[in-house]
Write a protein that holds these residues in place. Structure first.
Motif, short mmCIF file in Angstrom:
data_model
loop_
_atom_site.label_atom_id
_atom_site.label_comp_id
_atom_site.label_asym_id
_atom_site.label_seq_id
_atom_site.Cartn_x
_atom_site.Cartn_y
_atom_site.Cartn_z
N TRP A 168 0.81 -1.22 0.00
CA TRP A 168 0.00 0.00 0.00
C TRP A 168 0.84 1.27 0.00
O TRP A 168 0.39 2.32 -0.44
CB TRP A 168 -0.97 0.00 1.18
CG TRP A 168 -2.06 1.00 0.98
CD1 TRP A 168 -2.25 2.19 1.62
CD2 TRP A 168 -3.13 0.91 0.01
NE1 TRP A 168 -3.36 2.84 1.13
CE2 TRP A 168 -3.91 2.06 0.14
CE3 TRP A 168 -3.47 -0.06 -0.95
CZ2 TRP A 168 -5.02 2.30 -0.65
CZ3 TRP A 168 -4.59 0.17 -1.73
CH2 TRP A 168 -5.34 1.33 -1.57
N ASN A 169 2.08 1.19 0.47
CA ASN A 169 2.95 2.37 0.51
C ASN A 169 3.81 2.52 -0.75
O ASN A 169 4.74 3.32 -0.75
CB ASN A 169 3.86 2.32 1.73
CG ASN A 169 3.10 2.44 3.04
OD1 ASN A 169 1.93 2.81 3.06
ND2 ASN A 169 3.76 2.14 4.14
N ASP A 170 3.49 1.77 -1.78
CA ASP A 170 4.27 1.79 -3.02
C ASP A 170 4.08 3.12 -3.75
O ASP A 170 2.98 3.41 -4.25
CB ASP A 170 3.81 0.63 -3.91
CG ASP A 170 4.69 0.43 -5.14
OD1 ASP A 170 5.41 1.36 -5.52
OD2 ASP A 170 4.62 -0.66 -5.72
N PRO A 171 5.12 3.95 -3.88
CA PRO A 171 4.96 5.24 -4.55
C PRO A 171 4.81 5.11 -6.06
O PRO A 171 4.37 6.06 -6.72
CB PRO A 171 6.26 5.98 -4.19
CG PRO A 171 7.26 4.90 -3.98
CD PRO A 171 6.50 3.76 -3.36
N LEU A 172 5.15 3.94 -6.62
CA LEU A 172 4.99 3.73 -8.06
C LEU A 172 3.56 3.33 -8.44
O LEU A 172 3.22 3.32 -9.62
CB LEU A 172 5.97 2.67 -8.55
CG LEU A 172 7.46 2.95 -8.30
CD1 LEU A 172 8.32 1.88 -8.95
CD2 LEU A 172 7.85 4.33 -8.80
N ALA A 173 2.77 2.99 -7.44
CA ALA A 173 1.36 2.64 -7.67
C ALA A 173 0.54 3.21 -6.52
O ALA A 173 0.09 2.48 -5.64
CB ALA A 173 1.19 1.13 -7.77
N PRO A 174 0.36 4.54 -6.51
CA PRO A 174 -0.39 5.17 -5.42
C PRO A 174 -1.86 4.79 -5.46
O PRO A 174 -2.32 4.15 -6.42
CB PRO A 174 -0.19 6.67 -5.71
CG PRO A 174 0.08 6.74 -7.18
CD PRO A 174 0.83 5.49 -7.52
N PRO A 175 -2.61 5.14 -4.41
CA PRO A 175 -4.02 4.71 -4.34
C PRO A 175 -4.84 5.03 -5.57
O PRO A 175 -5.68 4.21 -5.99
CB PRO A 175 -4.53 5.45 -3.09
CG PRO A 175 -3.32 5.57 -2.22
CD PRO A 175 -2.18 5.81 -3.17
N GLU A 176 -4.61 6.17 -6.20
CA GLU A 176 -5.40 6.50 -7.39
C GLU A 176 -5.10 5.55 -8.55
O GLU A 176 -5.98 5.26 -9.37
CB GLU A 176 -5.18 7.95 -7.82
CG GLU A 176 -3.74 8.33 -8.13
CD GLU A 176 -2.98 8.87 -6.93
OE1 GLU A 176 -1.99 9.60 -7.15
OE2 GLU A 176 -3.37 8.56 -5.78
N ALA A 177 -3.86 5.03 -8.62
CA ALA A 177 -3.53 4.05 -9.66
C ALA A 177 -4.20 2.71 -9.36
O ALA A 177 -4.64 2.01 -10.27
CB ALA A 177 -2.02 3.88 -9.75
N VAL A 178 -4.28 2.38 -8.08
CA VAL A 178 -4.93 1.13 -7.69
C VAL A 178 -6.41 1.16 -8.03
O VAL A 178 -6.95 0.22 -8.62
CB VAL A 178 -4.72 0.86 -6.19
CG1 VAL A 178 -5.42 -0.43 -5.77
CG2 VAL A 178 -3.23 0.79 -5.85
#
Length: 240
Positions: A168-178
């Motif tokens: 969940w803390n991945d900056p390469l796939a932030p919540p909006e990308a998820v």
């Protein structure tokens, strides 16, 4: 009795050099699992993963998306040089993925009717693209993947089942990308599931990053163990 075998195969921009792992005692055809490496390309870490897949009773096949001899390390002047070229040409990535899948299907130990794919980082993006392409796989698993859409139309509904394992803390796939991926897959009629790990970031399966100080990046033992367990259950389901 697990054995590795180097496999040369063709495709656009090839030749390509993959590595298969299988149990030499098998006498029947087994499901095959395509393994898509991270930004650095095919390496020892991926070959070990192929052996772990073989220990589950499947054939593991590490794909080569860059071309024979095209590999980088974290110390390379530009570790992402080959990945960036494919990110800029997603149709070419799709063609190389399909060529790699055909190479898996052609292995004499593999039942081509029962195949799946797993991928890490850039490979996580790649397996989602494989599902988008309508490739002949029953399911795909993305570990800390990248979720941007490919920019081309693809057949729907998406046939392959998808398991997305995400820190969940991945900056390469932030919540909006998820949520963007969830919206896309839902609209495409896919059978998808998302497993999010609180406190974990990008590359949570990579033990070489245990001491990473980069925010949002690094190994997470709990996320690594739990995501592998989820993957084994997912593969058992799609191959049943």
């Amino acid at each position: 009795m697990i054995q590795r075998q180097t496999i040369l195969y063709g495709g656009p921009g090839g030749p390509f050099e993959g590595v298969a792992a299988f149990d030499t005692d098998w006498t029947d055809l087994r499901p095959g699992v395509l393994i898509l490496p991270n930004v650095l390309g095919e390496k020892e870490q991926d070959r070990v993963t192929a052996e772990r897949i073989a220990a589950l009773g499947y054939v593991g096949f590490v794909a080569d998306l860059y071309g024979e001899g095209k590999r980088t390390t974290r110390e390379s002047p530009d570790p992402a040089i080959y990945m960036n070229a494919l990110n800029a040409d997603r149709p070419l990535l799709r063609h190389r993925l399909c060529a790699s899948l055909l190479a898996l299907h052609a292995l004499p130990q593999v039942d081509p009717a029962r195949t799946a794919a797993i991928g890490y980082c850039f490979g996580g993006k790649a397996v989602i693209d494989l599902a988008r392409a309508g490739a002949d796989v029953l399911g795909v698993v993305a570990f800390h993947g990248i979720f941007d859409p490919p920019g081309y139309a693809y057949p729907t509904p998406i046939r392959a089942k998808l398991l997305i394992c995400h820190g969940w803390n991945d900056p390469l796939a932030p919540p909006e990308a998820v949520t963007g991926l969830a919206t896309e897959l839902t609209a495409a009629g896919a059978d998808w599931q998302l497993l999010g790990f609180g406190g974990a970031g990008h590359a949570f399966t990579d033990p070489s990053l245990k001491t990473s100080t980069r925010p949002g990046f690094g190994y997470d033992a709990n996320a690594d163990r739990r995501s592998w367990t989820a993957m084994t259950e997912f593969l058992a389901e799609v191959f049943a």
